[in-house]
Design a protein around this motif. Structure first.
Motif, PDB file in Angstrom:
ATOM      1  N   PRO A  96      -7.552 -11.035 -17.663  1.00  0.00           N
ATOM      2  CA  PRO A  96      -6.652 -10.351 -16.742  1.00  0.00           C
ATOM      3  C   PRO A  96      -5.243 -10.945 -16.829  1.00  0.00           C
ATOM      4  N   TRP A  97      -4.249 -10.103 -16.709  1.00  0.00           N
ATOM      5  CA  TRP A  97      -2.881 -10.557 -16.971  1.00  0.00           C
ATOM      6  C   TRP A  97      -1.864  -9.796 -16.139  1.00  0.00           C
ATOM      7  N   ARG A  98      -0.671 -10.340 -16.082  1.00  0.00           N
ATOM      8  CA  ARG A  98       0.475  -9.696 -15.452  1.00  0.00           C
ATOM      9  C   ARG A  98       1.688  -9.943 -16.352  1.00  0.00           C
ATOM     10  N   SER A  99       2.639  -9.049 -16.261  1.00  0.00           N
ATOM     11  CA  SER A  99       3.890  -9.273 -16.974  1.00  0.00           C
ATOM     12  C   SER A  99       4.749 -10.235 -16.147  1.00  0.00           C
ATOM     13  N   VAL A 100       5.432 -11.156 -16.794  1.00  0.00           N
ATOM     14  CA  VAL A 100       6.357 -12.040 -16.066  1.00  0.00           C
ATOM     15  C   VAL A 100       7.749 -11.404 -16.140  1.00  0.00           C
ATOM     16  N   GLU A 101       8.134 -10.806 -15.029  1.00  0.00           N
ATOM     17  CA  GLU A 101       9.430 -10.109 -14.985  1.00  0.00           C
ATOM     18  C   GLU A 101      10.521 -11.094 -14.543  1.00  0.00           C
ATOM     19  N   VAL A 102      11.760 -10.629 -14.493  1.00  0.00           N
ATOM     20  CA  VAL A 102      12.864 -11.541 -14.157  1.00  0.00           C
ATOM     21  C   VAL A 102      12.751 -12.080 -12.730  1.00  0.00           C
ATOM     22  N   ASP A 103      12.021 -11.361 -11.874  1.00  0.00           N
ATOM     23  CA  ASP A 103      11.926 -11.816 -10.476  1.00  0.00           C
ATOM     24  C   ASP A 103      10.488 -12.195 -10.071  1.00  0.00           C
ATOM     25  N   TRP A 146      11.114 -18.748 -18.457  1.00  0.00           N
ATOM     26  CA  TRP A 146       9.968 -17.864 -18.688  1.00  0.00           C
ATOM     27  C   TRP A 146      10.189 -16.482 -18.070  1.00  0.00           C
ATOM     28  N   LEU A 147      11.143 -16.399 -17.169  1.00  0.00           N
ATOM     29  CA  LEU A 147      11.336 -15.124 -16.466  1.00  0.00           C
ATOM     30  C   LEU A 147      11.781 -14.058 -17.463  1.00  0.00           C
ATOM     31  N   GLY A 148      11.069 -12.950 -17.461  1.00  0.00           N
ATOM     32  CA  GLY A 148      11.417 -11.842 -18.360  1.00  0.00           C
ATOM     33  C   GLY A 148      11.018 -12.054 -19.803  1.00  0.00           C
ATOM     34  N   THR A 149      10.316 -13.161 -20.107  1.00  0.00           N
ATOM     35  CA  THR A 149       9.998 -13.414 -21.532  1.00  0.00           C
ATOM     36  C   THR A 149       8.501 -13.612 -21.798  1.00  0.00           C
ATOM     37  N   GLY A 150       7.708 -13.478 -20.746  1.00  0.00           N
ATOM     38  CA  GLY A 150       6.304 -13.821 -20.984  1.00  0.00           C
ATOM     39  C   GLY A 150       5.317 -12.920 -20.277  1.00  0.00           C
ATOM     40  N   ILE A 151       4.058 -13.235 -20.529  1.00  0.00           N
ATOM     41  CA  ILE A 151       2.984 -12.657 -19.718  1.00  0.00           C
ATOM     42  C   ILE A 151       2.255 -13.842 -19.077  1.00  0.00           C
ATOM     43  N   ALA A 152       1.492 -13.545 -18.036  1.00  0.00           N
ATOM     44  CA  ALA A 152       0.691 -14.582 -17.379  1.00  0.00           C
ATOM     45  C   ALA A 152      -0.764 -14.165 -17.477  1.00  0.00           C
TER      46      ALA A 152
END
Ligand code: AMP
Length: 357
Positions: A96-103, A146-152
């Motif tokens: 399971p994952w989420r996108s790491v957005e800028v906020d 990491w903001l805006g550049t990754g997934i979690a």
């Protein structure tokens, strides 16, 4: 016969070239930074040995050719966001994952994914690079870079790591090697072992997962699927649309290696189910000087990539193969004395796994 051009001139390109000899194929690995454009002719084939490549005159030239195989898939797989989205769309189990957005806040990631969350760069991470553990009990925020550049990803409490290497031809025929057991240290593959009868019952499931992925992408060539085994479930960690380190044992342990299989598939030669012989173990040579005495050990093949020695760098690999487990163990005992002490846990792991077979 057409020439097969390989984008990338590392060890995978070199081993593709080696595998081309019995097929009388011309294989030309190309360094992306090269000053000279490859002389690609109509009908030639372009394949890839690396996950990502810099935007250079050479890579632009190669990727614009009509013979560039699997053109659509590389961007999708190289970016973890797109790769995970593709797996979800196909209904294939993945962490399971989420996108790491800028906020994105750590709190929301922990709420969705639990106390231990692994941040992974969308692009460019390999061999465990580009990862960051976010532990709730340390009260850390998502680091700003990491903001805006990754997934979690949720931490998967896996029993072990297995991979499947398969190949698909232009007509959609598919063949697979047996599931391979892999040991990673700090994200780097240290050793692989195959085949393992104890995971035979998962082979069909794994093949239908990778088969579905290759069919959906209309992929031609070898693809590897790295999985976590959790009980009887397989959870895809990541895909590699190319020959893969966890398939290196096939050079010694299969009638057609993954390198030859890839070349057969991309150049429209027949692919066939690889007959596997004996027991194989592959040990990666990481950050260790070359040792001529490795060549004396029975039942081994040594590959040395000719790179400068640097800590943590993949410099070669040693395949051990024999019909008898005891002979594989004897070779491992000899090799153990010729590798640094920090390989002790790798040899202990292999010994333990061999004993379970
Ligand atoms: P990767 O770069 O994605 O291949 O990850 C390198 C290694 O990190 C894997 O082989 C695992 O050992 C570990 N790892 C990656 N993702 C997870 C996860 N979601 N949970 C636990 N361990 C992981």
């Amino acid at each position: 016969m057409p020439t097969v051009w390989v984008l990338g001139a590392g060890q995978l390109g070199a081993m593709l070239k080696q595998a081309a000899y019995p097929l009388a194929l011309r294989v030309e690995p190309v360094e992306p930074e090269s000053e000279q454009l490859p002389a690609i002719k109509d009908g030639d084939i372009i394949t890839v040995e690396r996950e990502q490549w810099p935007d250079t005159a050479v890579t632009r030239h190669m990727s614009q050719q009509s013979g560039f195989m699997n053109a659509d898939i590389f961007g999708k797989i190289a970016d973890r966001f797109h790769q995970k989205t593709m797996l979800d769309t196909l209904g294939i189990n993945t962490a399971p994952w989420r996108s790491v957005e800028v906020d994105t806040q750590a709190e929301s990631l922990h709420a969705a994914l639990g106390p231990d969350v692994l941040l992974k760069r969308r692009e460019g991470g390999y061999d465990g690079k580009g990862q960051f553990w976010l532990y709730q009990n340390q009260g850390l925020d998502v680091p700003s870079d990491w903001l805006g550049t990754g997934i979690a990803e949720k931490k998967i409490p896996f029993n072990e790591e297995l991979s499947l290497v398969g190949a698909r031809d232009k007509d959609g025929n598919k063949v697979f090697y047996p599931l391979t057991l892999n040991l990673h240290r700090n994200g780097i593959l240290m050793a692989s072992l195959a085949p393992l009868a104890r995971v035979d019952h998962l082979q069909g499931k794994a093949e239908s997962m990778l088969g579905k992925i290759m069919d959906a992408a209309d992929y031609v060539g070898v693809m590897a699927m790295e999985c976590f085994r959790v009980g009887e479930e397989l959870i895809v960690n990541e895909l590699a649309p190319r020959v893969h380190n966890s398939g290196h044992w096939t050079q010694a342990g299969a009638c057609v290696s993954q390198f030859e299989m890839h070349l057969r598939a991309v150049s429209s030669l027949p692919i066939k189910a690889p007959e596997v012989r004996g027991q194989s173990v592959m040990i990666n040579v990481i950050g260790v000087e070359r040792e001529t005495n490795w060549l004396k050990i029975p039942s081994t093949q040594c590959y040395w990539y000719g790179k400068d020695v640097r800590p943590g760098r993949k410099l070669g690999h040693i395949n051990i193969n024999h019909p008898k487990k005891s002979a594989v163990q004897t070779a491992l005992n000899e090799l153990r004395h010729l590798l640094p002490e920090n390989y002790g846990d790798v040899f202990d792991w292999v010994k333990e796994e061999l004993a379970k077979l």
